[in-house]
Design a protein around this motif. Structure first.
Motif, short mmCIF file in Angstrom:
data_model
loop_
_atom_site.label_atom_id
_atom_site.label_comp_id
_atom_site.label_asym_id
_atom_site.label_seq_id
_atom_site.Cartn_x
_atom_site.Cartn_y
_atom_site.Cartn_z
N UNK A 98 25.73 -48.23 83.96
CA UNK A 98 26.76 -48.01 85.11
C UNK A 98 27.13 -49.31 85.71
N UNK A 99 26.26 -50.14 85.97
CA UNK A 99 26.59 -51.55 86.37
C UNK A 99 27.47 -52.21 85.29
N UNK A 100 27.05 -52.36 84.06
CA UNK A 100 27.80 -52.95 83.14
C UNK A 100 29.09 -52.44 82.80
N UNK A 101 29.11 -50.99 82.57
CA UNK A 101 30.32 -50.15 82.30
C UNK A 101 31.38 -50.23 83.42
N UNK A 102 31.06 -50.28 84.71
CA UNK A 102 32.04 -50.03 85.52
C UNK A 102 32.58 -51.30 85.96
N UNK A 103 31.65 -52.68 85.71
CA UNK A 103 32.39 -53.87 85.93
C UNK A 103 33.22 -54.22 84.74
N UNK A 217 18.74 -49.06 74.92
CA UNK A 217 19.25 -47.84 74.71
C UNK A 217 20.57 -47.83 75.59
N UNK A 218 20.85 -48.81 76.30
CA UNK A 218 22.06 -48.72 77.32
C UNK A 218 23.38 -48.82 76.98
N UNK A 219 23.57 -49.36 75.55
CA UNK A 219 25.00 -49.46 75.15
C UNK A 219 25.85 -48.28 75.19
N UNK A 220 25.26 -46.98 74.76
CA UNK A 220 25.98 -45.90 74.60
C UNK A 220 26.44 -45.34 75.95
N UNK A 221 25.36 -45.45 76.96
CA UNK A 221 25.96 -44.98 78.32
C UNK A 221 27.03 -46.19 78.94
N UNK A 222 26.92 -47.23 78.70
CA UNK A 222 27.82 -48.27 79.16
C UNK A 222 29.35 -47.87 78.52
N UNK A 223 29.58 -47.71 77.24
CA UNK A 223 30.58 -47.25 76.58
C UNK A 223 31.25 -45.89 77.45
N UNK A 224 30.51 -45.21 77.58
CA UNK A 224 31.08 -43.80 78.36
C UNK A 224 31.52 -44.13 79.70
N UNK A 225 30.58 -45.10 80.58
CA UNK A 225 31.06 -45.32 81.70
C UNK A 225 32.18 -46.27 81.90
N UNK A 226 32.16 -47.24 80.78
CA UNK A 226 33.32 -48.14 80.72
C UNK A 226 34.85 -47.50 80.45
N UNK A 260 32.63 -41.78 88.44
CA UNK A 260 31.76 -42.02 87.39
C UNK A 260 30.72 -41.13 87.28
N UNK A 261 30.37 -40.64 88.51
CA UNK A 261 29.09 -39.57 88.47
C UNK A 261 29.30 -38.24 87.51
N UNK A 262 30.40 -37.70 87.46
CA UNK A 262 30.29 -36.74 86.60
C UNK A 262 30.12 -36.83 85.15
N UNK A 263 30.69 -38.03 84.64
CA UNK A 263 30.30 -38.45 83.28
C UNK A 263 28.89 -38.96 83.15
N UNK A 264 28.15 -39.62 84.15
CA UNK A 264 26.77 -39.93 84.15
C UNK A 264 25.97 -38.65 84.24
N UNK A 337 30.88 -28.10 82.27
CA UNK A 337 31.21 -28.09 83.69
C UNK A 337 32.10 -29.32 84.18
N UNK A 338 31.86 -30.61 83.21
CA UNK A 338 32.58 -31.70 83.96
C UNK A 338 33.90 -31.72 83.39
N UNK A 339 34.17 -31.20 82.17
CA UNK A 339 35.49 -31.16 81.52
C UNK A 339 36.37 -30.01 81.94
N UNK A 340 35.89 -29.00 82.77
CA UNK A 340 36.64 -27.98 83.20
C UNK A 340 37.36 -28.31 84.56
#
Length: 342
Positions: A98-103, A217-226, A260-264, A337-340
């Motif tokens: 979240x920190x790296x992806x959002x920035x 294991x953070x790169x995948x989460x970072x790409x989604x958040x970014x 970003x919370x729904x994606x996370x 639920x996040x995509x609806x």
């Protein structure tokens, strides 16, 4: 006015029930009236089959392994190991992502501009953290104090440099390119090989194990958040906030991060599944936590000493499969639920 009662599908209720049972066993394992302690060998009951119908209080209801350890006790305390390793590691990779992806997503177009004093302090913090990482993972108390002292020196240095005109000058930094490059570099090595290599070199504990899994294991989460931050950045209300002159730190903390919370939330069970399977795999291979630590991976690995003991595969394998399926089902529900649209 009558309100409709929300009905939880039975599949989701079953998944939540199983995960709740695993969590409860992990939390209250020391309080349960188990007849045997973990990592305790019963020399008179080596490779004993399950005794489910036995009325004896000290019977091995799920059998023992080749070393005489009770399978039921190892399963219950394996739930505790699963909680102490998987949840902190998943929370760590989520925080880093979240920190790296959002920035990186917010400053993808316009580079991050900070005072030069802050960049010097940040560089010092990173160098000190990387230098002390092996000692911190080993649980060295003196290393913690030295690391905190180095962080304090970096903070004081930043304030001192801010008093000079050079330290107050803003400097652009390609944070997006750096984050994507770091993720690509980390992803160029297969994750399991990287984790096995580090685990074979450094001694692992309940502190270093979550750190190792979370920081690999953070790169995948970072790409989604970014990707989500790039979408949120172009929304009209953020353009209005920038036009009003709000600082970027307030825009990111008050508007980007909540969006970003729904994606996370949707990706959290997926990465929890990844951490669970990775921890079980490296424990099965014998390079994870110490051998005396109760773990489902260690229990599966003990079947290699006695291939005919089917209960050493069935019970931990069933627990692992049910946990993975439950987490996967929650992931599908969260994504749906996040995509609806609401």
């Amino acid at each position: 006015m009558k309100t409709k009662r929300r009905v939880i599908p039975w599949q989701r209720a079953l998944a939540l029930g199983w995960l709740g049972l695993v969590g409860a066993l992990g939390v209250f394992a020391p309080c349960l009236p188990l007849p045997y302690l973990p990592a305790t060998s019963d020399a008179l009951s080596l490779s004993t089959p399950p005794q489910l119908g036995s009325a004896v209080a000290a019977a091995h209801w799920l059998g023992t392994d080749a070393l005489g350890r009770d399978v039921l006790t190892e399963l219950v305390y394996g739930c505790r190991t699963l909680l102490l390793v998987s949840l902190p590691a998943t929370l760590l990779l989520t925080a880093v992502g979240m920190a790296l992806g959002s920035v990186a997503g917010y400053y993808a177009v316009s580079r991050l501009r900070w005072a030069k004093a802050y960049w010097v302090a940040l560089a010092l913090w990173l160098v000190c953290t990387l230098a002390y990482a092996p000692l911190l993972g080993a649980g060295n108390a003196a290393a913690y104090l030295q690391w905190l002292l180095a962080l304090g020196i970096g903070t004081v240095l930043a304030f001192l440099l801010r008093s000079f005109s050079w330290g107050r000058q803003p400097a652009a930094f390609p944070i997006d390119s750096l984050v994507l490059g770091s993720a690509a570099l980390l992803g160029s090595v297969p994750r399991l090989i990287l984790v096995l290599t580090v685990a074979a070199i450094l001694p692992l504990s309940f502190v270093s194990m979550p750190l190792l899994l979370g920081l690999t294991c953070w790169p995948g989460m970072m790409r989604l958040v970014r990707a989500e931050a790039l979408r949120i950045r172009e929304l009209p209300y953020l353009e209005a906030a920038r036009a009003l002159g709000l600082p970027d730190s307030r825009i990111v903390s008050r508007h980007v991060l909540p969006g970003l919370w729904p994606v996370v939330r949707a990706a959290f069970p997926l990465y929890l599944t990844l951490i669970v399977t990775t921890e079980t795999t490296i424990s099965f291979l014998g390079v994870g936590l110490p051998a005396e630590t109760a773990s489902w991976g260690h229990l599966l690995s003990s079947a290699r000493l006695a291939p005919g003991n089917w209960w050493l595969i069935v019970f931990p394998g069933f627990s692992l499969v049910c946990t993975i399926i439950s987490l996967r089902f929650l992931t599908q529900k969260q994504v749906f639920s996040a995509s609806t649209p609401k």
